[in-house]
Scaffold this active site. Structure first.
Site, PDB file in Angstrom:
ATOM      1  N   THR A 196      20.701 -24.102 -42.056  1.00  0.00           N
ATOM      2  CA  THR A 196      20.631 -25.328 -42.848  1.00  0.00           C
ATOM      3  C   THR A 196      20.115 -26.408 -41.921  1.00  0.00           C
ATOM      4  O   THR A 196      20.213 -26.265 -40.714  1.00  0.00           O
ATOM      5  CB  THR A 196      22.059 -25.713 -43.319  1.00  0.00           C
ATOM      6  OG1 THR A 196      22.537 -24.719 -44.195  1.00  0.00           O
ATOM      7  CG2 THR A 196      22.130 -27.067 -44.005  1.00  0.00           C
ATOM      8  N   ARG A 224      25.407 -19.026 -56.616  1.00  0.00           N
ATOM      9  CA  ARG A 224      26.346 -19.576 -55.620  1.00  0.00           C
ATOM     10  C   ARG A 224      25.831 -20.934 -55.114  1.00  0.00           C
ATOM     11  O   ARG A 224      24.669 -21.091 -54.785  1.00  0.00           O
ATOM     12  CB  ARG A 224      26.491 -18.607 -54.462  1.00  0.00           C
ATOM     13  CG  ARG A 224      27.408 -19.090 -53.316  1.00  0.00           C
ATOM     14  CD  ARG A 224      26.632 -19.709 -52.185  1.00  0.00           C
ATOM     15  NE  ARG A 224      27.464 -20.003 -51.024  1.00  0.00           N
ATOM     16  CZ  ARG A 224      27.043 -20.659 -49.949  1.00  0.00           C
ATOM     17  NH1 ARG A 224      25.802 -21.081 -49.895  1.00  0.00           N
ATOM     18  NH2 ARG A 224      27.843 -20.903 -48.945  1.00  0.00           N
ATOM     19  N   VAL A 225      26.734 -21.894 -55.063  1.00  0.00           N
ATOM     20  CA  VAL A 225      26.407 -23.206 -54.507  1.00  0.00           C
ATOM     21  C   VAL A 225      27.254 -23.402 -53.259  1.00  0.00           C
ATOM     22  O   VAL A 225      28.470 -23.195 -53.295  1.00  0.00           O
ATOM     23  CB  VAL A 225      26.700 -24.323 -55.544  1.00  0.00           C
ATOM     24  CG1 VAL A 225      26.549 -25.697 -54.913  1.00  0.00           C
ATOM     25  CG2 VAL A 225      25.771 -24.174 -56.748  1.00  0.00           C
ATOM     26  N   GLY A 226      26.622 -23.778 -52.156  1.00  0.00           N
ATOM     27  CA  GLY A 226      27.351 -23.980 -50.914  1.00  0.00           C
ATOM     28  C   GLY A 226      27.813 -25.410 -50.758  1.00  0.00           C
ATOM     29  O   GLY A 226      27.939 -26.161 -51.728  1.00  0.00           O
ATOM     30  N   ASP A 227      28.050 -25.799 -49.509  1.00  0.00           N
ATOM     31  CA  ASP A 227      28.541 -27.154 -49.238  1.00  0.00           C
ATOM     32  C   ASP A 227      27.423 -28.196 -49.190  1.00  0.00           C
ATOM     33  O   ASP A 227      27.665 -29.385 -49.431  1.00  0.00           O
ATOM     34  CB  ASP A 227      29.309 -27.185 -47.907  1.00  0.00           C
ATOM     35  CG  ASP A 227      28.450 -26.721 -46.724  1.00  0.00           C
ATOM     36  OD1 ASP A 227      27.547 -25.879 -46.929  1.00  0.00           O
ATOM     37  OD2 ASP A 227      28.678 -27.201 -45.601  1.00  0.00           O
ATOM     38  N   THR A 247      26.627 -27.767 -40.996  1.00  0.00           N
ATOM     39  CA  THR A 247      25.897 -26.527 -41.241  1.00  0.00           C
ATOM     40  C   THR A 247      26.840 -25.364 -40.916  1.00  0.00           C
ATOM     41  O   THR A 247      27.776 -25.528 -40.137  1.00  0.00           O
ATOM     42  CB  THR A 247      24.636 -26.407 -40.358  1.00  0.00           C
ATOM     43  OG1 THR A 247      25.027 -26.400 -38.980  1.00  0.00           O
ATOM     44  CG2 THR A 247      23.677 -27.564 -40.592  1.00  0.00           C
ATOM     45  N   GLY A 248      26.555 -24.216 -41.482  1.00  0.00           N
ATOM     46  CA  GLY A 248      27.420 -23.058 -41.254  1.00  0.00           C
ATOM     47  C   GLY A 248      28.133 -22.677 -42.539  1.00  0.00           C
ATOM     48  O   GLY A 248      27.711 -23.083 -43.632  1.00  0.00           O
ATOM     49  N   GLY A 250      29.599 -22.634 -45.614  1.00  0.00           N
ATOM     50  CA  GLY A 250      29.889 -23.719 -46.562  1.00  0.00           C
ATOM     51  C   GLY A 250      31.236 -23.586 -47.237  1.00  0.00           C
ATOM     52  O   GLY A 250      31.914 -24.583 -47.501  1.00  0.00           O
TER      53      GLY A 250
HETATM   54  N1  ASP Z   1      26.153 -24.485 -45.173  1.00  0.00           N
HETATM   55  C1  ASP Z   1      25.184 -23.624 -45.822  1.00  0.00           C
HETATM   56  C2  ASP Z   1      25.813 -23.019 -47.022  1.00  0.00           C
HETATM   57  O1  ASP Z   1      26.968 -22.619 -46.951  1.00  0.00           O
HETATM   58  C3  ASP Z   1      24.663 -22.526 -44.998  1.00  0.00           C
HETATM   59  C4  ASP Z   1      24.405 -22.816 -43.584  1.00  0.00           C
HETATM   60  O2  ASP Z   1      24.514 -23.914 -43.134  1.00  0.00           O
HETATM   61  O3  ASP Z   1      24.083 -21.910 -42.855  1.00  0.00           O
HETATM   62  O4  ASP Z   1      25.135 -22.879 -47.996  1.00  0.00           O
END
Ligand code: ASP
Length: 355
Positions: A196, A224-227, A247-248, A250
């Site tokens: 991200t 699917r919806v992330g953060d 990031t990471g 979510g």
């Molecule tokens: N935060 C993002 C999500 O969960 C993915 C990511 O940052 O790697 O969609």
């Protein structure tokens, strides 16, 4: 890190005076001593924003708007087919479809925009901004968001690059050893991915903005919806305090509303480093057992980034070794993130809680 009651009272007292007062900060693993004030403007981002922070910084030096600057910064990754974590070339969902999420906030006008599950448009950050600029809503999703974007003049294109299509096919082939897809040796490299870009800026006048854009977790369940598009999780800014983003994984961030939490902690007088460490601790405390080892350490990692209105900034991770991009009067560079656990404390186990 934990802040004892005396330190808590000290930071509370400074809150009333605003962020200009720097109390004594408790030691944080990986952190240098409190950084001297940096000259504004400041732009910070996830490390993949290295090119973007410079572009955004130069725009701020020319007096351009904070949100316009950081969106121009993240557009570089969104439009780069080699970046498989955002926009064009992003890794697809389980059906092989690239679905994008993004959100943004503009501090001076206290506005926000967000889009989720957007297909066929490479720059969801700009779609989020268009929702903010041209509607009375904050969030649009799916086909209706795409229709809105097309009406607004955005160009549609196939976002699935040949590389990402190959990676998806290889992932799919290995899902089930007894299916009719043959497994190949190099398939083993095709694992689950996250990625991200979050970018936050404060200009010379102390105005703040934030943006996050992503193709989300690779191979996610369609829909699917992330953060990233969740205001307060993927990013948040308050022009009186500062901005933060993530990031990471979510799913771990949404449960603590991490970006909002970090900004609120800075409002209460914490440094960006302290605010992010507190947020990381909340992430671990809110993690379900299946994603923790027997010492309570997460199998996944997550990164946060924060910049205060006065230009102090930080990045944080659960595990040592993370970094982030920053651009200020000293130029664009990568800096180490603060962390909760040493690298050698990282549990062996499923990556991101998954195999
Ligand atoms: N935060 C993002 C999500 O969960 C993915 C990511 O940052 O790697 O969609």
């Amino acid at each position: 890190m934990s802040i004892n009651r005396r330190e808590f009272l000290a930071t509370g007292a400074t809150a009333a005076a605003g962020l200009a007062v720097t109390p004594e900060w408790p030691a944080i693993a990986g952190a240098s001593t409190p950084a001297p004030r940096v000259a504004l403007p400041v732009v910070i981002a996830s490390t993949n924003g290295m090119r973007g922070v410079k572009v955004a910084y130069d725009m701020l030096m020319r007096g351009e708007d904070t949100l316009d600057a950081i969106i121009a910064g993240v557009n570089i990754q969104e439009l780069d087919p080699a970046d498989q974590s955002v926009g064009l070339g992003g890794l697809p969902n389980a059906d092989g479809v690239v679905q994008l999420d993004a959100s943004c906030m503009h501090g001076p006008t206290r506005r926000a925009g967000s889009v989720a599950c957007l297909e066929d448009i490479a720059t969801p950050s700009l779609v989020a901004k268009a929702i903010m600029d041209y509607t009375d809503h904050i969030m649009l999703v799916g086909d209706d968001a795409k229709r809105f974007a097309v009406d607004m003049g955005f160009r549609t294109q196939n976002l699935l690059t040949e590389k990402s299509r190959q990676d998806w096919l290889r992932w799919k082939a290995r899902l089930n050893a007894s299916d009719n897809w043959l497994d190949h040796d190099d398939d083993v490299k095709i694992k689950f991915h996250t990625g991200t870009i979050n970018m936050n800026a404060v200009n010379a006048a102390g105005d703040v903005s934030s943006v996050t854009t992503t193709s989300g977790m690779s191979w996610k369940i369609p829909g699917r919806v992330g953060d990233s598009p969740i205001i307060g999780a993927g990013q948040y800014c308050d022009n009186t305090v500062g901005a933060a983003g993530s990031t990471g994984r979510g799913e771990a961030n949404i449960k603590v509303c991490g970006a909002f939490l970090a900004v609120e902690q800075m409002r209460q007088g914490k440094t960006p480093e302290q605010a992010l460490m507190y947020t990381m601790e909340r992430v671990v405390a809110m993690t379900e057992k299946r994603l923790l080892d027997d010492r309570g350490r997460p199998f996944f990692d997550l990164s946060f980034y924060a910049v205060a209105k006065d230009g102090r900034f930080a990045g944080s991770c659960a595990y040592e070794g993370g970094d982030f991009a920053v651009c200020d009067a000293s130029g664009a560079r990568v800096q180490k993130a603060v962390y909760l656990y040493k690298a050698n404390e990282r549990p062996r186990g499923p990556v991101n809680g998954r195999r």
